[in-house]
Design a protein around this motif. Structure first.
Motif, PDB file in Angstrom:
ATOM      1  N   THR A   9       1.064  -0.932   0.372  1.00 36.19           N
ATOM      2  CA  THR A   9      -0.123  -0.289   0.174  1.00 36.19           C
ATOM      3  C   THR A   9       0.690   1.356  -0.139  1.00 36.19           C
ATOM      4  O   THR A   9       0.203   2.248  -0.559  1.00 36.19           O
ATOM      5  CB  THR A   9      -1.119  -0.152   1.160  1.00 36.19           C
ATOM      6  OG1 THR A   9      -0.058  -0.047   2.493  1.00 36.19           O
ATOM      7  CG2 THR A   9      -1.702  -1.100   1.113  1.00 36.19           C
ATOM      8  N   GLU A  10       1.966   0.916   0.701  1.00 36.39           N
ATOM      9  CA  GLU A  10       3.087   2.430   0.077  1.00 36.39           C
ATOM     10  C   GLU A  10       4.037   2.560  -0.301  1.00 36.39           C
ATOM     11  O   GLU A  10       5.247   2.086   0.867  1.00 36.39           O
ATOM     12  CB  GLU A  10       3.732   3.048   1.767  1.00 36.39           C
ATOM     13  CG  GLU A  10       2.061   3.406   2.337  1.00 36.39           C
ATOM     14  CD  GLU A  10       1.870   3.986   3.658  1.00 36.39           C
ATOM     15  OE1 GLU A  10       2.798   3.647   4.428  1.00 36.39           O
ATOM     16  OE2 GLU A  10       1.089   4.435   4.101  1.00 36.39           O
ATOM     17  N   VAL A  12       6.458   3.516  -1.359  1.00 33.70           N
ATOM     18  CA  VAL A  12       7.632   3.975  -1.621  1.00 33.70           C
ATOM     19  C   VAL A  12       8.661   4.592  -0.047  1.00 33.70           C
ATOM     20  O   VAL A  12       9.416   4.722   0.222  1.00 33.70           O
ATOM     21  CB  VAL A  12       7.498   6.582  -1.995  1.00 33.70           C
ATOM     22  CG1 VAL A  12       8.630   7.181  -1.467  1.00 33.70           C
ATOM     23  CG2 VAL A  12       7.180   5.240  -3.774  1.00 33.70           C
ATOM     24  N   LYS A  13       7.176   4.821   1.108  1.00 30.75           N
ATOM     25  CA  LYS A  13       7.558   4.830   1.689  1.00 30.75           C
ATOM     26  C   LYS A  13       7.248   3.934   3.280  1.00 30.75           C
ATOM     27  O   LYS A  13       8.888   3.371   3.854  1.00 30.75           O
ATOM     28  CB  LYS A  13       6.207   5.380   3.020  1.00 30.75           C
ATOM     29  CG  LYS A  13       6.766   6.500   4.337  1.00 30.75           C
ATOM     30  CD  LYS A  13       5.500   7.091   5.132  1.00 30.75           C
ATOM     31  CE  LYS A  13       6.086   7.418   6.082  1.00 30.75           C
ATOM     32  NZ  LYS A  13       5.326   7.256   7.176  1.00 30.75           N
ATOM     33  N   ASN A  14       6.783   2.924   3.435  1.00 30.63           N
ATOM     34  CA  ASN A  14       7.140   1.841   4.216  1.00 30.63           C
ATOM     35  C   ASN A  14       7.811   0.309   3.936  1.00 30.63           C
ATOM     36  O   ASN A  14       8.281  -0.264   4.092  1.00 30.63           O
ATOM     37  CB  ASN A  14       5.889   2.024   5.074  1.00 30.63           C
ATOM     38  CG  ASN A  14       5.678   2.871   6.230  1.00 30.63           C
ATOM     39  OD1 ASN A  14       6.990   3.531   7.294  1.00 30.63           O
ATOM     40  ND2 ASN A  14       4.696   3.346   6.282  1.00 30.63           N
ATOM     41  N   ARG A  15       6.684   0.472   2.723  1.00 32.31           N
ATOM     42  CA  ARG A  15       7.383  -0.552   1.980  1.00 32.31           C
ATOM     43  C   ARG A  15       7.274  -1.641   2.431  1.00 32.31           C
ATOM     44  O   ARG A  15       8.201  -3.312   2.567  1.00 32.31           O
ATOM     45  CB  ARG A  15       8.981  -0.975   1.407  1.00 32.31           C
ATOM     46  CG  ARG A  15       9.132   0.362   0.158  1.00 32.31           C
ATOM     47  CD  ARG A  15      10.328   0.314  -0.415  1.00 32.31           C
ATOM     48  NE  ARG A  15      11.705   0.271   1.037  1.00 32.31           N
ATOM     49  CZ  ARG A  15      12.767   0.737   0.578  1.00 32.31           C
ATOM     50  NH1 ARG A  15      12.609   1.525   1.304  1.00 32.31           N
ATOM     51  NH2 ARG A  15      12.967  -1.200   1.545  1.00 32.31           N
ATOM     52  N   ASP A  16       6.134  -1.684   2.953  1.00 38.20           N
ATOM     53  CA  ASP A  16       5.524  -3.096   3.627  1.00 38.20           C
ATOM     54  C   ASP A  16       4.487  -4.059   2.594  1.00 38.20           C
ATOM     55  O   ASP A  16       3.334  -3.975   2.559  1.00 38.20           O
ATOM     56  CB  ASP A  16       4.885  -2.773   4.776  1.00 38.20           C
ATOM     57  CG  ASP A  16       4.454  -3.953   5.974  1.00 38.20           C
ATOM     58  OD1 ASP A  16       4.935  -5.184   5.398  1.00 38.20           O
ATOM     59  OD2 ASP A  16       3.682  -3.987   7.094  1.00 38.20           O
TER      60      ASP A  16
END
Length: 112
Positions: A9-10, A12-16
């Motif tokens: 879902t993210e 770029v940021k959290n990459r989970d």
């Protein structure tokens, strides 16, 4: 046979990446779940560039938990427990949160 997914879902940021799998009972216990899990998790780290893969599983799903912990190239670890998360067959089951980080995966993957 079933389905398998990774949801980022993210990116770029959290990459989970949130992993999910479901198989028809007639295909259980034949190694297909292990093979699909390895493929999707490897893809998530190598191609999608996630820094972790997470999943949720009910404690009564012992076969799935065994797959997540035993896969040599994966090695999910239990990270948390949601008590009484699901009512099933007359009793409560806890929900488990499991995950594997990119460096843990790489260490196991490249050890082959």
């Amino acid at each position: 046979m079933g389905q398998c997914s990774i949801k980022v879902t993210e990116p770029v940021k959290n990459r989970d990446g949130l992993f999910g799998i479901g198989m028809l009972p007639k295909f259980w216990g034949k190694g297909y779940g292990t093979e699909a899990t390895k493929f999707i998790v490897d893809h998530a780290f190598r191609v999608l560039g996630v820094q972790r893969v997470s999943l949720n599983v009910l404690e009564g799903n012992e076969a799935a938990i065994a797959v997540y912990k035993k896969c040599k190239a994966i090695g999910f670890k239990e990270e948390g427990r949601k008590r009484r998360a699901n009512w099933h067959d007359g009793h409560w089951e806890d929900g488990l949160s499991m995950g594997v980080l990119d460096e843990e995966w790489a260490k196991r993957y490249w050890r082959k």
